[in-house]
Write a protein that holds these residues in place. Structure first.
Motif, PDB file in Angstrom:
ATOM      1  N   GLN A 167      -7.510   2.870  -5.580  1.00 39.63           N
ATOM      2  CA  GLN A 167      -7.351   4.248  -5.308  1.00 39.63           C
ATOM      3  C   GLN A 167      -8.258   4.821  -4.283  1.00 39.63           C
ATOM      4  OE1 GLN A 167      -7.454   6.281  -8.793  1.00 39.63           O
ATOM      5  NE2 GLN A 167      -5.713   7.712  -8.497  1.00 39.63           N
ATOM      6  N   PHE A 168      -7.666   5.114  -3.337  1.00 34.91           N
ATOM      7  CA  PHE A 168      -8.322   5.715  -2.635  1.00 34.91           C
ATOM      8  C   PHE A 168      -8.368   7.346  -2.717  1.00 34.91           C
ATOM      9  CE2 PHE A 168     -11.851   6.109  -0.447  1.00 34.91           C
ATOM     10  CZ  PHE A 168     -11.847   5.481   1.286  1.00 34.91           C
ATOM     11  N   ILE A 169      -8.754   8.560  -2.681  1.00 34.86           N
ATOM     12  CA  ILE A 169      -8.392   9.754  -3.041  1.00 34.86           C
ATOM     13  C   ILE A 169      -8.919  10.980  -1.088  1.00 34.86           C
ATOM     14  CG2 ILE A 169      -7.919  11.634  -4.071  1.00 34.86           C
ATOM     15  CD1 ILE A 169      -7.557   9.997  -6.095  1.00 34.86           C
ATOM     16  N   LEU A 170      -8.164  10.995  -0.479  1.00 38.95           N
ATOM     17  CA  LEU A 170      -8.694  11.903   0.321  1.00 38.95           C
ATOM     18  C   LEU A 170      -8.727  13.390   0.225  1.00 38.95           C
ATOM     19  CD1 LEU A 170      -9.872  12.233   3.287  1.00 38.95           C
ATOM     20  CD2 LEU A 170      -8.094  12.519   4.246  1.00 38.95           C
TER      21      LEU A 170
ATOM     22  N   ILE B 295       0.889  -1.172   0.116  1.00 40.44           N
ATOM     23  CA  ILE B 295      -0.006   0.003  -0.072  1.00 40.44           C
ATOM     24  C   ILE B 295       1.058   1.538   0.183  1.00 40.44           C
ATOM     25  CG2 ILE B 295      -0.177  -0.731   1.953  1.00 40.44           C
ATOM     26  CD1 ILE B 295      -2.713   1.302   2.356  1.00 40.44           C
ATOM     27  N   HIS B 296       0.892   2.341  -1.154  1.00 44.38           N
ATOM     28  CA  HIS B 296       1.219   3.481  -0.906  1.00 44.38           C
ATOM     29  C   HIS B 296       0.672   4.366  -0.711  1.00 44.38           C
ATOM     30  CE1 HIS B 296       4.612   0.855  -3.260  1.00 44.38           C
ATOM     31  NE2 HIS B 296       3.226   0.677  -4.332  1.00 44.38           N
ATOM     32  N   GLN B 297       0.574   6.008   0.308  1.00 40.53           N
ATOM     33  CA  GLN B 297       0.367   7.077   0.594  1.00 40.53           C
ATOM     34  C   GLN B 297       1.361   7.588  -0.212  1.00 40.53           C
ATOM     35  OE1 GLN B 297      -1.163   6.182   4.632  1.00 40.53           O
ATOM     36  NE2 GLN B 297      -1.993   7.878   4.127  1.00 40.53           N
ATOM     37  N   TRP B 298       0.855   8.817  -0.828  1.00 43.01           N
ATOM     38  CA  TRP B 298       1.500   9.898  -1.360  1.00 43.01           C
ATOM     39  C   TRP B 298       0.881  11.026  -1.567  1.00 43.01           C
ATOM     40  CZ3 TRP B 298       1.117   6.389  -4.879  1.00 43.01           C
ATOM     41  CH2 TRP B 298       0.489   7.368  -5.740  1.00 43.01           C
ATOM     42  N   PRO B 299       1.946  12.682  -1.213  1.00 46.57           N
ATOM     43  CA  PRO B 299       3.241  12.283  -0.691  1.00 46.57           C
ATOM     44  C   PRO B 299       3.101  12.217   0.888  1.00 46.57           C
ATOM     45  CG  PRO B 299       1.856  15.168  -0.487  1.00 46.57           C
ATOM     46  CD  PRO B 299       0.712  13.698  -1.072  1.00 46.57           C
TER      47      PRO B 299
ATOM     48  N   LEU C 258      -4.918  13.887  -1.246  1.00 46.71           N
ATOM     49  CA  LEU C 258      -4.393  12.602  -0.865  1.00 46.71           C
ATOM     50  C   LEU C 258      -4.465  11.357  -1.986  1.00 46.71           C
ATOM     51  CD1 LEU C 258      -3.607  13.472   2.974  1.00 46.71           C
ATOM     52  CD2 LEU C 258      -2.423  14.807   1.119  1.00 46.71           C
ATOM     53  N   GLU C 259      -3.452  10.850  -2.125  1.00 48.09           N
ATOM     54  CA  GLU C 259      -2.977  10.081  -3.069  1.00 48.09           C
ATOM     55  C   GLU C 259      -3.639   8.411  -1.594  1.00 48.09           C
ATOM     56  OE1 GLU C 259      -2.881  10.132  -6.694  1.00 48.09           O
ATOM     57  OE2 GLU C 259      -3.288   7.798  -7.011  1.00 48.09           O
ATOM     58  N   CYS C 260      -3.824   7.207  -2.066  1.00 48.45           N
ATOM     59  CA  CYS C 260      -3.749   5.999  -1.668  1.00 48.45           C
ATOM     60  C   CYS C 260      -3.617   4.616  -2.712  1.00 48.45           C
ATOM     61  CB  CYS C 260      -4.360   5.203  -0.839  1.00 48.45           C
ATOM     62  SG  CYS C 260      -4.378   3.762   0.005  1.00 48.45           S
ATOM     63  N   THR C 261      -3.018   4.127  -2.918  1.00 51.39           N
ATOM     64  CA  THR C 261      -3.143   2.635  -3.689  1.00 51.39           C
ATOM     65  C   THR C 261      -2.475   1.525  -3.281  1.00 51.39           C
ATOM     66  OG1 THR C 261      -0.748   3.377  -5.051  1.00 51.39           O
ATOM     67  CG2 THR C 261      -2.845   4.184  -5.616  1.00 51.39           C
TER      68      THR C 261
END
Lengths: 113, 115
Positions: A73-76, A4-8, A21-24
């Protein structure tokens, strides 16, 4: 294996600016996805969770929104940040079975000035 | 409703000493129980989990936890603490409910390790 990745990793934004904010997640299909916020010295507050594309449940009323445009993909987001939005944001995933263990990303530190 | 209590906000132990972090839960049926560890500025890492079977669960990094139904507890233990164990530890309880599976996290216990 799943990752699981988050950025930035870190973000400093002025009050009133937008946020994304993005999470994949890799290595799994149709996961449940979660956004948590962790204020300094506090526990975890569940903000949103999603059981599928376009399906978002909000746990608390707030200045933030979430979207799930793709399966992994999950975006905040926020249109206008508040000082109180500062914190550590964690994304997590779980499988969609009857018993769900959550696995967390590395987090994004957000400072709103 | 489910709830999780970690009575100790912070604990300090000497390196090499034993450790026990307390966790109490409230739930009507058999819960699913988890312990996570969070190093500063990092995400949460799963240490161990209990779903059923042997009530003594072994995890990573030398940790273990024991489920005691009579005490509604799931305490985390380690026989000899290392300086690298300094972190925040979260207990969590999960359960299947109408609408899906829900996980509740405790407020956390911060562990300090002194030389």
């Amino acid at each position: 294996s799943q990752t699981i990745h988050q950025w930035p990793a870190t973000l400093v934004q002025p009050v009133g600016s937008p946020l994304s904010l993005e999470c994949t997640v890799e290595g799994t299909s149709n996961p449940n996805l979660y956004w948590y916020r962790q204020a300094a010295g506090r526990g975890l507050q569940l903000l949103f969770y999603s059981v599928g594309i376009g399906q978002i449940s909000s746990e608390v009323p707030q200045n933030l929104s979430a979207s799930r445009p793709q399966d992994r993909q999950f975006i905040l987001s926020s249109k206008k940040l508040l000082l109180s939005d500062s914190g550590f944001y964690l994304c997590a995933w779980s499988d969609s079975g009857s018993v769900q263990t959550q696995y967390f990303g590395p987090g994004t530190r957000l400072l709103v000035l | 409703a489910q709830s999780v209590t970690q009575p100790d906000i912070h604990i300090t132990v000497s390196e090499g000493a034993s450790l026990e972090l307390r966790c109490n839960y409230s739930y009507g049926a058999t819960p699913y129980l988890f312990w996570y560890v969070q190093s500063p500025g990092q995400g949460l890492q799963l240490l161990l989990k209990y779903f059923s079977g042997d009530t003594l669960v072994q995890g990573i990094k030398g940790f273990e936890a024991e489920f005691k139904r009579s005490q509604s507890s799931f305490n985390l233990r380690k026989p000899s603490v290392h300086w690298s164990d300094a972190a925040e530890y979260f207990c969590a309880v999960g359960a299947s409910q109408t609408g899906g599976f829900k996980t509740i996290f405790g407020a956390g216990t911060r562990l300090f390790v002194k030389a």
